[in-house]
Design an enzyme around this catalytic site. Structure first.
Site, PDB file in Angstrom:
ATOM      1  N   VAL A  66       0.683  -1.144   0.024  1.00  0.00           N
ATOM      2  CA  VAL A  66      -0.032   0.070   0.008  1.00  0.00           C
ATOM      3  C   VAL A  66       0.691   1.362  -0.060  1.00  0.00           C
ATOM      4  O   VAL A  66       0.394   2.411  -0.404  1.00  0.00           O
ATOM      5  CB  VAL A  66      -1.093   0.081   1.213  1.00  0.00           C
ATOM      6  CG1 VAL A  66      -2.007  -1.137   1.066  1.00  0.00           C
ATOM      7  CG2 VAL A  66      -0.271   0.035   2.594  1.00  0.00           C
ATOM      8  N   TYR A 156       3.232   6.441  15.454  1.00  0.00           N
ATOM      9  CA  TYR A 156       2.085   5.487  15.146  1.00  0.00           C
ATOM     10  C   TYR A 156       0.709   6.377  15.340  1.00  0.00           C
ATOM     11  O   TYR A 156       0.006   6.754  14.605  1.00  0.00           O
ATOM     12  CB  TYR A 156       2.163   4.225  16.106  1.00  0.00           C
ATOM     13  CG  TYR A 156       0.727   3.511  15.850  1.00  0.00           C
ATOM     14  CD1 TYR A 156       0.611   2.700  14.809  1.00  0.00           C
ATOM     15  CD2 TYR A 156      -0.087   3.452  16.715  1.00  0.00           C
ATOM     16  CE1 TYR A 156      -0.463   1.695  14.673  1.00  0.00           C
ATOM     17  CE2 TYR A 156      -1.235   2.676  16.752  1.00  0.00           C
ATOM     18  CZ  TYR A 156      -1.322   1.740  15.620  1.00  0.00           C
ATOM     19  OH  TYR A 156      -2.420   1.119  15.751  1.00  0.00           O
ATOM     20  N   LYS A 160      -2.447   7.591  12.982  1.00  0.00           N
ATOM     21  CA  LYS A 160      -3.594   7.263  13.039  1.00  0.00           C
ATOM     22  C   LYS A 160      -4.501   8.322  13.407  1.00  0.00           C
ATOM     23  O   LYS A 160      -5.860   8.463  12.961  1.00  0.00           O
ATOM     24  CB  LYS A 160      -3.797   6.313  14.344  1.00  0.00           C
ATOM     25  CG  LYS A 160      -3.071   4.824  14.051  1.00  0.00           C
ATOM     26  CD  LYS A 160      -3.730   4.164  12.796  1.00  0.00           C
ATOM     27  CE  LYS A 160      -3.308   2.884  12.654  1.00  0.00           C
ATOM     28  NZ  LYS A 160      -3.915   2.091  11.427  1.00  0.00           N
ATOM     29  N   ILE A 189      -5.627  -5.236  20.980  1.00  0.00           N
ATOM     30  CA  ILE A 189      -5.859  -6.379  20.433  1.00  0.00           C
ATOM     31  C   ILE A 189      -4.973  -7.506  20.347  1.00  0.00           C
ATOM     32  O   ILE A 189      -3.881  -7.159  20.027  1.00  0.00           O
ATOM     33  CB  ILE A 189      -6.937  -6.001  19.005  1.00  0.00           C
ATOM     34  CG1 ILE A 189      -7.621  -4.905  19.009  1.00  0.00           C
ATOM     35  CG2 ILE A 189      -7.344  -7.410  18.335  1.00  0.00           C
ATOM     36  CD1 ILE A 189      -8.901  -5.139  20.011  1.00  0.00           C
TER      37      ILE A 189
END
Length: 251
Positions: A66, A156, A160, A189
């Site tokens: 990507v 990060y 985001k 997660i």
């Protein structure tokens, strides 16, 4: 689970070889979607395709990066060629690194930006001409790091936060054309990215409380279920929204 909620729908999922992306590709296929699953890891993509079994839908693996403009152009064109159309795009591809910000290299900063934020932009930009005629929708992966300070992950968090703002901007820009754009903000997660967490040398362990869910880590399948709802017709009035799924971390 509605077994045919995505029957006749065509989906592109990035970051699909593991974690949330893998669970999402499987969930959409289980509910009837024809899915093109994109990742840089060819071996894990083949395992994903084999795991679909006798699902109502299907998963077609596609190796792609990507962070490459030319790669994304080819990726979306190939997905549309295989599927015949595009109704849903889920941008999961992302990377995370930990460390003190004063020790962060520009190279590492740029790596996170190119994959997490620029990659999301490139996929959306390339997919929009295919999604608009079908009044499709996009689901982007943001993070709790976009909502509150997260130690040792400034790059990060910045990416985001950008994904969250980008999602809202797209939702407003294209709402009149019938396109929906939403995001999911997971907390901790149980994924390969999260398992790679380590405390930087000299880090204050007390700051872990800011990123630790009260009830334990969530599962990729739980996030995939939320993504499937947001991408379905049941969420037809949801646009420009973000769903925080973090086990009460930020409550």
């Amino acid at each position: 689970m509605a077994p045919e909620r995505f029957s006749g729908r065509h989906a592109l999922v990035t970051g699909a070889a593991s974690g949330i992306g893998r669970a999402t590709a499987l969930r959409l296929a289980t509910e009837g979607a024809a899915v093109v699953a994109v990742d840089v890891n060819a071996g894990l993509l083949d395992e994903l395709a084999a795991a679909v079994g006798d699902a109502v839908g299907s998963v077609s693996p596609l190796v792609g990066n990507v962070a490459s403009e030319a790669g994304v152009e080819s990726m979306v064109a190939t997905a549309v060629e295989r599927l015949g159309a595009l109704d849903v795009v889920v941008n999961v591809a992302g990377v995370l690194s930990f460390g003190h910000t004063h020790e962060q290299s520009l190279e590492e900063w740029n790596r996170l930006v190119s994959i997490n934020l620029t990659g999301t932009f490139l996929v959306c930009r390339q997919a929009l001409p295919h999604l608009l005629p079908r009044k499709g929708n996009i689901v982007n992966l943001a993070s709790t790091a976009a909502h509150a300070g997260q130690p040792w992950a400034a790059a990060y968090a910045a990416t985001k936060g950008g994904v969250l703002a980008f999602t809202r901007a797209l939702a407003v820009e294209y709402a009149g054309a019938g396109l929906r754009v939403n995001s999911i903000s997971p907390g901790a997660i149980d994924t390969p990215i999260t398992r790679a967490f380590h405390l930087p040398e000299g880090a204050d362990i007390r700051l872990l409380d800011r990123v630790t869910p009260i009830g334990g880590f969530g599962t990729p399948e739980g996030i995939a279920a939320a993504i499937a709802y947001v991408a379905s017709d049941e969420a037809s009035h949801m646009n420009g929204a973000d769903i925080l799924i973090d086990g009460a971390t930020l409550a």
